[in-house]
Design an enzyme around this catalytic site. Structure first.
Site, PDB file in Angstrom:
ATOM      1  N   HIS A   1      -8.615  14.806   1.867  1.00 54.48           N
ATOM      2  CA  HIS A   1      -7.960  15.943   1.214  1.00 54.48           C
ATOM      3  C   HIS A   1      -8.328  17.208   1.995  1.00 54.48           C
ATOM      4  O   HIS A   1      -9.517  17.472   2.228  1.00 54.48           O
ATOM      5  CB  HIS A   1      -8.478  16.104  -0.223  1.00 54.48           C
ATOM      6  CG  HIS A   1      -8.217  14.940  -1.127  1.00 54.48           C
ATOM      7  ND1 HIS A   1      -7.200  14.930  -2.065  1.00 54.48           N
ATOM      8  CD2 HIS A   1      -8.845  13.739  -1.263  1.00 54.48           C
ATOM      9  CE1 HIS A   1      -7.215  13.795  -2.735  1.00 54.48           C
ATOM     10  NE2 HIS A   1      -8.212  13.047  -2.274  1.00 54.48           N
TER      11      HIS A   1
ATOM     12  N   HIS B   1      -4.186   0.959   8.426  1.00 53.05           N
ATOM     13  CA  HIS B   1      -4.704   0.799   7.067  1.00 53.05           C
ATOM     14  C   HIS B   1      -6.203   0.536   7.071  1.00 53.05           C
ATOM     15  O   HIS B   1      -6.669  -0.502   7.545  1.00 53.05           O
ATOM     16  CB  HIS B   1      -3.998  -0.341   6.319  1.00 53.05           C
ATOM     17  CG  HIS B   1      -4.518  -0.472   4.915  1.00 53.05           C
ATOM     18  ND1 HIS B   1      -3.979   0.224   3.853  1.00 53.05           N
ATOM     19  CD2 HIS B   1      -5.575  -1.160   4.414  1.00 53.05           C
ATOM     20  CE1 HIS B   1      -4.676  -0.045   2.762  1.00 53.05           C
ATOM     21  NE2 HIS B   1      -5.646  -0.892   3.068  1.00 53.05           N
TER      22      HIS B   1
ATOM     23  N   HIS C   1      -8.055   8.420   3.022  1.00 48.28           N
ATOM     24  CA  HIS C   1      -7.383   9.719   3.145  1.00 48.28           C
ATOM     25  C   HIS C   1      -8.398  10.830   3.004  1.00 48.28           C
ATOM     26  O   HIS C   1      -9.407  10.688   2.311  1.00 48.28           O
ATOM     27  CB  HIS C   1      -6.263   9.863   2.112  1.00 48.28           C
ATOM     28  CG  HIS C   1      -6.688   9.599   0.702  1.00 48.28           C
ATOM     29  ND1 HIS C   1      -6.830   8.325   0.193  1.00 48.28           N
ATOM     30  CD2 HIS C   1      -7.012  10.443  -0.316  1.00 48.28           C
ATOM     31  CE1 HIS C   1      -7.219   8.401  -1.070  1.00 48.28           C
ATOM     32  NE2 HIS C   1      -7.345   9.680  -1.406  1.00 48.28           N
TER      33      HIS C   1
ATOM     34  N   HIS D   1      -6.089   3.608   0.474  1.00 50.75           N
ATOM     35  CA  HIS D   1      -5.817   3.785   1.908  1.00 50.75           C
ATOM     36  C   HIS D   1      -6.573   5.058   2.258  1.00 50.75           C
ATOM     37  O   HIS D   1      -6.295   6.118   1.677  1.00 50.75           O
ATOM     38  CB  HIS D   1      -4.311   3.916   2.159  1.00 50.75           C
ATOM     39  CG  HIS D   1      -3.926   4.099   3.602  1.00 50.75           C
ATOM     40  ND1 HIS D   1      -3.003   3.294   4.233  1.00 50.75           N
ATOM     41  CD2 HIS D   1      -4.319   5.020   4.524  1.00 50.75           C
ATOM     42  CE1 HIS D   1      -2.849   3.700   5.494  1.00 50.75           C
ATOM     43  NE2 HIS D   1      -3.634   4.757   5.694  1.00 50.75           N
TER      44      HIS D   1
ATOM     45  N   ASP E   1       0.034  16.727  -0.916  1.00 50.83           N
ATOM     46  CA  ASP E   1      -0.340  15.958  -2.097  1.00 50.83           C
ATOM     47  C   ASP E   1       0.703  16.209  -3.193  1.00 50.83           C
ATOM     48  O   ASP E   1       1.130  17.339  -3.424  1.00 50.83           O
ATOM     49  CB  ASP E   1      -1.738  16.369  -2.589  1.00 50.83           C
ATOM     50  CG  ASP E   1      -2.313  15.363  -3.574  1.00 50.83           C
ATOM     51  OD1 ASP E   1      -3.284  14.668  -3.210  1.00 50.83           O
ATOM     52  OD2 ASP E   1      -1.779  15.255  -4.712  1.00 50.83           O
TER      53      ASP E   1
ATOM     54  N   GLY F   1     -13.910   8.631  -7.823  1.00 51.36           N
ATOM     55  CA  GLY F   1     -12.564   8.841  -8.349  1.00 51.36           C
ATOM     56  C   GLY F   1     -11.460   8.476  -7.387  1.00 51.36           C
ATOM     57  O   GLY F   1     -10.333   8.969  -7.514  1.00 51.36           O
TER      58      GLY F   1
ATOM     59  N   CYS G   1       0.656   3.318   3.275  1.00 45.02           N
ATOM     60  CA  CYS G   1       1.326   2.615   4.381  1.00 45.02           C
ATOM     61  C   CYS G   1       2.837   2.774   4.243  1.00 45.02           C
ATOM     62  O   CYS G   1       3.538   2.993   5.244  1.00 45.02           O
ATOM     63  CB  CYS G   1       0.952   1.138   4.404  1.00 45.02           C
ATOM     64  SG  CYS G   1      -0.697   0.799   5.080  1.00 45.02           S
TER      65      CYS G   1
ATOM     66  N   ASN H   1     -12.719  10.754  -1.058  1.00 45.78           N
ATOM     67  CA  ASN H   1     -13.342  10.049  -2.178  1.00 45.78           C
ATOM     68  C   ASN H   1     -13.424   8.563  -1.849  1.00 45.78           C
ATOM     69  O   ASN H   1     -12.437   7.974  -1.407  1.00 45.78           O
ATOM     70  CB  ASN H   1     -12.512  10.251  -3.448  1.00 45.78           C
ATOM     71  CG  ASN H   1     -12.454  11.704  -3.871  1.00 45.78           C
ATOM     72  OD1 ASN H   1     -13.460  12.413  -3.818  1.00 45.78           O
ATOM     73  ND2 ASN H   1     -11.279  12.174  -4.263  1.00 45.78           N
TER      74      ASN H   1
ATOM     75  N   CYS I   1       0.853  -1.194   0.000  1.00 48.91           N
ATOM     76  CA  CYS I   1       0.000   0.000   0.000  1.00 48.91           C
ATOM     77  C   CYS I   1       0.885   1.239   0.000  1.00 48.91           C
ATOM     78  O   CYS I   1       1.754   1.399   0.863  1.00 48.91           O
ATOM     79  CB  CYS I   1      -0.919  -0.003   1.226  1.00 48.91           C
ATOM     80  SG  CYS I   1      -1.759   1.580   1.495  1.00 48.91           S
TER      81      CYS I   1
HETATM   82  P1  AMP Z   1      -7.898  10.062  -4.478  1.00 47.41           P
HETATM   83  O1  AMP Z   1      -8.089  10.319  -5.941  1.00 47.41           O
HETATM   84  O2  AMP Z   1      -8.953  10.692  -3.622  1.00 47.41           O
HETATM   85  O3  AMP Z   1      -7.704   8.589  -4.169  1.00 47.41           O
HETATM   86  O4  AMP Z   1      -6.574  10.825  -4.074  1.00 47.41           O
HETATM   87  C1  AMP Z   1      -5.305  10.272  -4.140  1.00 47.41           C
HETATM   88  C2  AMP Z   1      -4.357  11.432  -4.026  1.00 47.41           C
HETATM   89  O5  AMP Z   1      -3.079  10.929  -3.696  1.00 47.41           O
HETATM   90  C3  AMP Z   1      -4.210  12.233  -5.324  1.00 47.41           C
HETATM   91  O6  AMP Z   1      -4.569  13.590  -5.092  1.00 47.41           O
HETATM   92  C4  AMP Z   1      -2.719  12.078  -5.669  1.00 47.41           C
HETATM   93  O7  AMP Z   1      -2.159  13.251  -6.215  1.00 47.41           O
HETATM   94  C5  AMP Z   1      -2.126  11.744  -4.314  1.00 47.41           C
HETATM   95  N1  AMP Z   1      -0.868  10.994  -4.358  1.00 47.41           N
HETATM   96  C6  AMP Z   1      -0.614   9.881  -5.086  1.00 47.41           C
HETATM   97  N2  AMP Z   1       0.645   9.449  -4.844  1.00 47.41           N
HETATM   98  C7  AMP Z   1       1.181  10.304  -3.934  1.00 47.41           C
HETATM   99  C8  AMP Z   1       2.449  10.402  -3.286  1.00 47.41           C
HETATM  100  N3  AMP Z   1       3.437   9.513  -3.514  1.00 47.41           N
HETATM  101  N4  AMP Z   1       2.657  11.429  -2.437  1.00 47.41           N
HETATM  102  C9  AMP Z   1       1.678  12.334  -2.211  1.00 47.41           C
HETATM  103  N5  AMP Z   1       0.455  12.290  -2.768  1.00 47.41           N
HETATM  104  C10 AMP Z   1       0.209  11.292  -3.629  1.00 47.41           C
HETATM  105 ZN    ZN Z   2      -2.348   1.429   3.630  1.00 45.36          ZN
END
Ligand code: AMP
Ligand code: ZN
Length: 113
Positions: free
Chosen positions: A101, A45, A99, A97, A29, A92, A6, A86, A3
């Site tokens: 925003h 997780h 999160h 994992h 982000d 989307g 993680c 989301n 993940c």
């Molecule tokens: P979601 O579309 O809600 O699943 O958001 C996933 C978010 O994770 C997106 O805004 C990506 O830009 C962000 N993301 C993906 N990989 C990384 C990373 N390595 N470091 C920081 N943010 C990331």
């Molecule tokens: Zn995770």
């Protein structure tokens, strides 16, 4: 388990950390959609909001506490901001994992769907 977030919590994948405590981790982000775009995650997780239960939901309240604190620190508490998670394909979600925003620093679009 493989993940991305993680691995970020463990430090195996680098991130720009903005906050950490025993149960929560927050980082910038990688592809910011607003001047302030931070991801706040539980260290445990959970795949998405679908995994939130009575047993683990305390961390969600704590995530909102952290969101309020970071919004203040990052100077967007007065101008306004959005906290959004989301869940699943139609929303989307790309990283499975849980999160949240934290978005702000500009006038955000109001079309949510
Ligand atoms: P979601 O579309 O809600 O699943 O958001 C996933 C978010 O994770 C997106 O805004 C990506 O830009 C962000 N993301 C993906 N990989 C990384 C990373 N390595 N470091 C920081 N943010 C990331
Ligand atoms: Zn995770």
């Amino acid at each position: 388990m493989d993940c991305l977030f993680c691995s970020i919590v463990k430090g195996d994948i680098p991130s720009t950390k903005v906050y950490e405590d025993e149960t929560v981790f927050a980082f910038k982000d990688i592809n910011p959609m607003a001047p302030v775009h931070v991801l706040i995650i539980p260290k445990q997780h959970l795949s998405s909001v679908n995994d939130v239960t009575a047993e683990n939901s305390a961390v969600i309240a704590h995530i909102y506490e952290v969101a309020a604190k970071l919004a203040k620190e990052l100077g967007i508490d007065e101008s306004g901001y959005r906290v959004v998670s989301n869940c699943g394909a139609d929303a989307g979600q790309t990283v499975f994992h849980l999160h949240f925003h934290l978005l702000g620093g500009k006038k955000l679009r109001v079309d949510m769907c």
